[in-house]
Design a protein around this motif. Structure first.
Motif, PDB file in Angstrom:
ATOM      1  N   ALA A 159    -128.011 -30.095 -51.992  1.00  0.00           N
ATOM      2  CA  ALA A 159    -128.241 -31.251 -52.858  1.00  0.00           C
ATOM      3  C   ALA A 159    -128.817 -30.839 -54.209  1.00  0.00           C
ATOM      4  O   ALA A 159    -128.317 -31.246 -55.263  1.00  0.00           O
ATOM      5  CB  ALA A 159    -129.179 -32.246 -52.167  1.00  0.00           C
ATOM      6  N   LEU A 185    -127.818 -40.709 -57.442  1.00  0.00           N
ATOM      7  CA  LEU A 185    -127.595 -40.190 -56.093  1.00  0.00           C
ATOM      8  C   LEU A 185    -127.800 -41.299 -55.058  1.00  0.00           C
ATOM      9  O   LEU A 185    -126.955 -41.532 -54.192  1.00  0.00           O
ATOM     10  CB  LEU A 185    -128.564 -39.027 -55.863  1.00  0.00           C
ATOM     11  CG  LEU A 185    -128.751 -38.320 -54.522  1.00  0.00           C
ATOM     12  CD1 LEU A 185    -129.326 -36.942 -54.784  1.00  0.00           C
ATOM     13  CD2 LEU A 185    -129.640 -39.078 -53.555  1.00  0.00           C
ATOM     14  N   GLY A 236    -122.040 -34.304 -43.738  1.00  0.00           N
ATOM     15  CA  GLY A 236    -123.386 -33.750 -43.862  1.00  0.00           C
ATOM     16  C   GLY A 236    -123.825 -32.920 -42.668  1.00  0.00           C
ATOM     17  O   GLY A 236    -124.684 -32.059 -42.792  1.00  0.00           O
ATOM     18  N   PRO A 257    -121.712 -28.974 -46.325  1.00  0.00           N
ATOM     19  CA  PRO A 257    -122.357 -29.086 -47.648  1.00  0.00           C
ATOM     20  C   PRO A 257    -122.446 -27.748 -48.369  1.00  0.00           C
ATOM     21  O   PRO A 257    -122.294 -27.686 -49.590  1.00  0.00           O
ATOM     22  CB  PRO A 257    -123.756 -29.624 -47.315  1.00  0.00           C
ATOM     23  CG  PRO A 257    -123.581 -30.344 -46.028  1.00  0.00           C
ATOM     24  CD  PRO A 257    -122.554 -29.550 -45.265  1.00  0.00           C
ATOM     25  N   ALA A 294    -123.775 -35.387 -54.359  1.00  0.00           N
ATOM     26  CA  ALA A 294    -125.032 -35.076 -53.664  1.00  0.00           C
ATOM     27  C   ALA A 294    -125.485 -36.277 -52.840  1.00  0.00           C
ATOM     28  O   ALA A 294    -125.990 -36.122 -51.717  1.00  0.00           O
ATOM     29  CB  ALA A 294    -126.112 -34.695 -54.678  1.00  0.00           C
ATOM     30  N   VAL A 306    -123.397 -36.604 -49.627  1.00  0.00           N
ATOM     31  CA  VAL A 306    -123.750 -35.501 -48.718  1.00  0.00           C
ATOM     32  C   VAL A 306    -125.080 -35.802 -48.018  1.00  0.00           C
ATOM     33  O   VAL A 306    -125.207 -35.676 -46.790  1.00  0.00           O
ATOM     34  CB  VAL A 306    -123.822 -34.161 -49.474  1.00  0.00           C
ATOM     35  CG1 VAL A 306    -124.485 -33.084 -48.619  1.00  0.00           C
ATOM     36  CG2 VAL A 306    -122.427 -33.707 -49.890  1.00  0.00           C
ATOM     37  N   LEU A 307    -126.077 -36.219 -48.805  1.00  0.00           N
ATOM     38  CA  LEU A 307    -127.403 -36.493 -48.234  1.00  0.00           C
ATOM     39  C   LEU A 307    -127.377 -37.664 -47.248  1.00  0.00           C
ATOM     40  O   LEU A 307    -127.938 -37.586 -46.159  1.00  0.00           O
ATOM     41  CB  LEU A 307    -128.399 -36.799 -49.351  1.00  0.00           C
ATOM     42  CG  LEU A 307    -129.177 -35.611 -49.907  1.00  0.00           C
ATOM     43  CD1 LEU A 307    -130.092 -36.064 -51.032  1.00  0.00           C
ATOM     44  CD2 LEU A 307    -129.991 -34.933 -48.810  1.00  0.00           C
ATOM     45  N   ARG A 364    -125.685 -36.726 -44.157  1.00  0.00           N
ATOM     46  CA  ARG A 364    -126.586 -35.886 -43.371  1.00  0.00           C
ATOM     47  C   ARG A 364    -127.521 -36.747 -42.519  1.00  0.00           C
ATOM     48  O   ARG A 364    -127.777 -36.449 -41.350  1.00  0.00           O
ATOM     49  CB  ARG A 364    -127.383 -35.002 -44.325  1.00  0.00           C
ATOM     50  CG  ARG A 364    -128.529 -34.233 -43.735  1.00  0.00           C
ATOM     51  CD  ARG A 364    -128.060 -32.965 -43.104  1.00  0.00           C
ATOM     52  NE  ARG A 364    -129.142 -32.201 -42.517  1.00  0.00           N
ATOM     53  CZ  ARG A 364    -129.006 -31.458 -41.438  1.00  0.00           C
ATOM     54  NH1 ARG A 364    -127.837 -31.384 -40.813  1.00  0.00           N
ATOM     55  NH2 ARG A 364    -130.010 -30.768 -40.962  1.00  0.00           N
ATOM     56  N   GLU A 407    -133.779 -42.710 -51.410  1.00  0.00           N
ATOM     57  CA  GLU A 407    -133.510 -41.264 -51.359  1.00  0.00           C
ATOM     58  C   GLU A 407    -133.454 -40.687 -52.781  1.00  0.00           C
ATOM     59  O   GLU A 407    -133.073 -41.370 -53.718  1.00  0.00           O
ATOM     60  CB  GLU A 407    -132.158 -41.033 -50.646  1.00  0.00           C
ATOM     61  CG  GLU A 407    -131.849 -39.593 -50.304  1.00  0.00           C
ATOM     62  CD  GLU A 407    -132.838 -39.003 -49.311  1.00  0.00           C
ATOM     63  OE1 GLU A 407    -133.288 -37.885 -49.601  1.00  0.00           O
ATOM     64  OE2 GLU A 407    -133.142 -39.631 -48.282  1.00  0.00           O
ATOM     65  N   GLY A 408    -133.858 -39.420 -52.904  1.00  0.00           N
ATOM     66  CA  GLY A 408    -133.655 -38.708 -54.172  1.00  0.00           C
ATOM     67  C   GLY A 408    -134.649 -39.017 -55.263  1.00  0.00           C
ATOM     68  O   GLY A 408    -134.410 -38.680 -56.424  1.00  0.00           O
ATOM     69  N   SER A 468    -135.770 -36.115 -57.539  1.00  0.00           N
ATOM     70  CA  SER A 468    -134.919 -34.937 -57.372  1.00  0.00           C
ATOM     71  C   SER A 468    -134.300 -34.511 -58.692  1.00  0.00           C
ATOM     72  O   SER A 468    -133.833 -33.385 -58.823  1.00  0.00           O
ATOM     73  CB  SER A 468    -133.838 -35.196 -56.319  1.00  0.00           C
ATOM     74  OG  SER A 468    -133.022 -36.247 -56.722  1.00  0.00           O
TER      75      SER A 468
END
Lengths: 348, 257
Positions: free
Chosen positions: A66, A91, A172, A198, A257, A260-261, A264, A272-273, A276
């Motif tokens: 990520a 993201l 993920g 990933p 990203a 993918v996250l 996951r 989230e994120g 980041s």
């Protein structure tokens, strides 16, 4: 006459030498980053025996994916002399979009495509605000950071979207070459965890963008715009289109990203994120990108992302608290930029 | 004389204003093949602005431009380049982090069949043209930020003359150069003129102007205040035009006397 010619030759020799030293300097910086990476690996493996295991290596790859994806987009924007503070929020918005689409009954592939489109659109808006409204990238993307996060929280009611199905989680959680043996007792045993999707995605994207930056006209123009925008314009480079491309790419990477996250976690998390974008900037800067523009490489950013990823992983395994981790990474960022500046001061 | 031929470029009644500030007022100008025209005037007289209009870096507020008799409208520098108008900017307009070949071909990169950058061919071409301008030029792969003023100037010149140039605009090309490099530029101007290229030379150095130019055009406060063949005027006449915007009261053409 011969004297003059000798002097000229001497000058030429001296210039050659300084060019060689400069290139050596670049190499030295790259080597010092790699050396830091290796030193970290050795230190952590001495503290904790399982750090060096294949499974942990795959975990690091996964965790770094990520940061790496965000860092690649960020690097391209930073080379143009800009910055993208919105990637963490984009993201989340992209991942949440994908989650909601799948929840609404659409196939996973359509959901993911929707997430990527939303990410790219956010990036395009950033680019348009920067080039058409002529608002400083810091402000433009700060606005998008709030807007995208707000939308993500609003459309989900600030709660995670779960129950998305196994298919949603494959990107993920799946891996290539995973070997599972059936044990006599009927339970499966993982012989080799495989290479996580990933990680494969990260490598493919990194190679593709590195190729774009170094072998294609677009990449050459990205460097030119960041190096001297007016010169690029006078040379006939489409400056606005180049910037638009950079921000759109960064948005696309944030979208990637994001899915993918979320995949996951098999859950779409609107929160989230957070922060980041700062990891992504740190990865680019540790990798030698200059916030003044014109300088930066994908390979450098990959090393930067892995330094951050390994630090996090190693400190986690060593039982160091998340607060201390922040402190350590903060020092690493300042240290990396300081070393970079020392090199440039010597060079000029 | 040259006037019997058709002009390479003709600018008619060009004006440029920024808000209320009139930078260029109704200036008409022409340039013939193999002619060097000096553009003079003190800072802020509008000469750089006029040249930026011709190079496509700036759109005029009013007026027309003709190249080889055909009317043109430039929206960007690339349009002007397609008409054979190349510019060497006073700032040189180089991307400091890129090397010499990358700067030389910036905006007009050579590509392979697959659309990749053909760095090898660009390096080889750059080497040839740079060597012709300055035999001591060897460090092609270093970023131009690390080069001397003379070397940077050579790259800027090479970028202008490598391509099919018909009209060359040189904005104070010798301002940052030492004596031997200035001499190199002077030789180059003479050589390009012999090849039939028309040159606009924005310059402050009277010595260079009288040595290199066929004609001088003097600007003052955005207006063209004088246009003379170099044989007609003395340095004092030109200075009077630059400073006061008019010729001395008792002026007669130098070559008529």
């Amino acid at each position: 006459m011969t004297e003059i010619r000798n002097e000229a030759r001497g000058n030429a020799f001296f210039l050659d030498l300084s060019a060689a030293l400069r290139q050596r300097g670049d190499l030295l910086q790259r080597l010092s980053a790699v050396a830091t990476l290796i030193a970290l690996v050795i230190a952590f493996s001495m503290v904790n025996g399982t750090f060096l295991s294949t499974n942990n290596a795959m975990t690091i790859l996964l965790q770094t994916a990520a940061i790496g994806l965000l860092g690649i987009g960020m690097t391209v924007v930073i080379i143009t002399g800009g910055i993208d503070l919105s990637v963490g929020s984009v993201l989340a918005l992209a991942g949440v979009t994908a989650g909601l689409l799948v929840k609404a009954g659409l196939p996973v592939s359509i959901g993911f495509a929707g997430g990527l489109i939303v990410g790219t659109l956010c990036g395009l808006v950033n680019g348009l605000v920067v080039t058409k409204l002529k608002i400083a990238p810091f402000i433009a993307t700060l606005g998008m950071m709030l807007i995208a996060r707000g939308i993500a929280l609003q459309i989900t009611g600030a709660s995670p979207v779960s129950g998305l199905g196994d298919e949603f989680g494959r990107l993920g959680n799946g891996a290539l070459f995973r070997i599972i043996a059936m044990q006599p007792n009927g339970f499966p045993r993982v012989v080799f965890a495989g290479i996580p999707y990933p990680a494969i995605l990260l490598i493919v994207v990194a190679v593709a963008i590195a190729y774009l930056l170094h072998r294609r006209t677009t990449g050459r123009h990205v460097y030119a715009v960041g190096s001297n925008e007016e010169a690029a314009r006078l040379s006939g480079v489409a400056v606005d289109r180049t910037k638009l491309f950079a921000y759109a790419l960064s948005g696309f990477m944030a979208g990637l990203a994001g899915i993918v996250l979320m995949s996951r976690l098999v859950t779409a998390q609107p929160s989230e994120g957070v922060m980041s974008e700062l990891d992504a900037i740190a990865a680019a800067v540790i990798g030698g990108a200059s916030l003044m523009g014109g300088v930066g490489t994908i390979s450098g950013t990959m090393i930067g992302a892995f330094i951050i990823g390994i630090l996090r992983n190693g400190l986690n395994m060593g039982g160091v608290s998340a607060f201390i981790q922040q402190i350590v990474i903060g020092f690493v960022v300042i240290g990396a930029v300081w070393v970079d500046q020392l090199r440039h001061r010597k060079g000029s | 004389m040259t006037e019997t031929r058709s002009p390479l470029v003709e600018m008619r009644d060009i004006s440029k204003h920024f808000g209320g500030i009139q930078a260029v007022r109704d200036v008409s100008l022409d340039l013939y093949p193999g002619e060097v025209v000096g553009i003079l005037g003190h800072n802020g007289a509008g000469k750089s602005c006029l040249m930026r209009v011709l190079s496509g870096a700036m759109a005029p507020s009013a007026g027309e431009i003709f190249v080889d008799g055909a009317k043109v409208a430039f929206t960007n520098p690339l349009d002007a380049r397609h008409c054979g108008i190349e510019t060497i900017y006073q700032t040189l307009a180089l991307a400091d982090h890129l090397d010499a070949p990358a700067n030389l071909f910036l905006g007009r990169e050579l590509k392979t069949r697959f659309g990749n950058l053909d760095d090898r061919r660009m390096a080889a071409e750059a080497k040839t043209v740079l060597k012709r301008l300055n035999p001591n030029f060897t460090n092609h792969t270093a970023p131009v930020a690390s080069m001397s003023g003379g070397q940077r100037q050579v790259i800027a010149i090479a970028r202008a003359i490598y391509f099919d140039v018909k009209i060359l605009i040189m904005d104070e090309p010798t301002a940052a150069l030492g004596p031997s490099e200035t001499e190199m530029v002077a030789e180059l101007i003479t050589k390009l003129r012999a090849e039939g290229i028309g040159i606009f030379l924005v310059c402050h150095d009277m010595h260079d102007v009288f040595r290199l130019c066929d004609r001088v055009v003097v600007m003052n406060n955005g207006r063209k205040v004088g246009q003379h063949r170099i044989e007609e005027v003395t340095k004092d006449d030109v200075l009077s035009l630059i400073i006061r915007g008019e010729l001395p009261a008792d002026w007669t053409a130098r070559n008529a006397a």
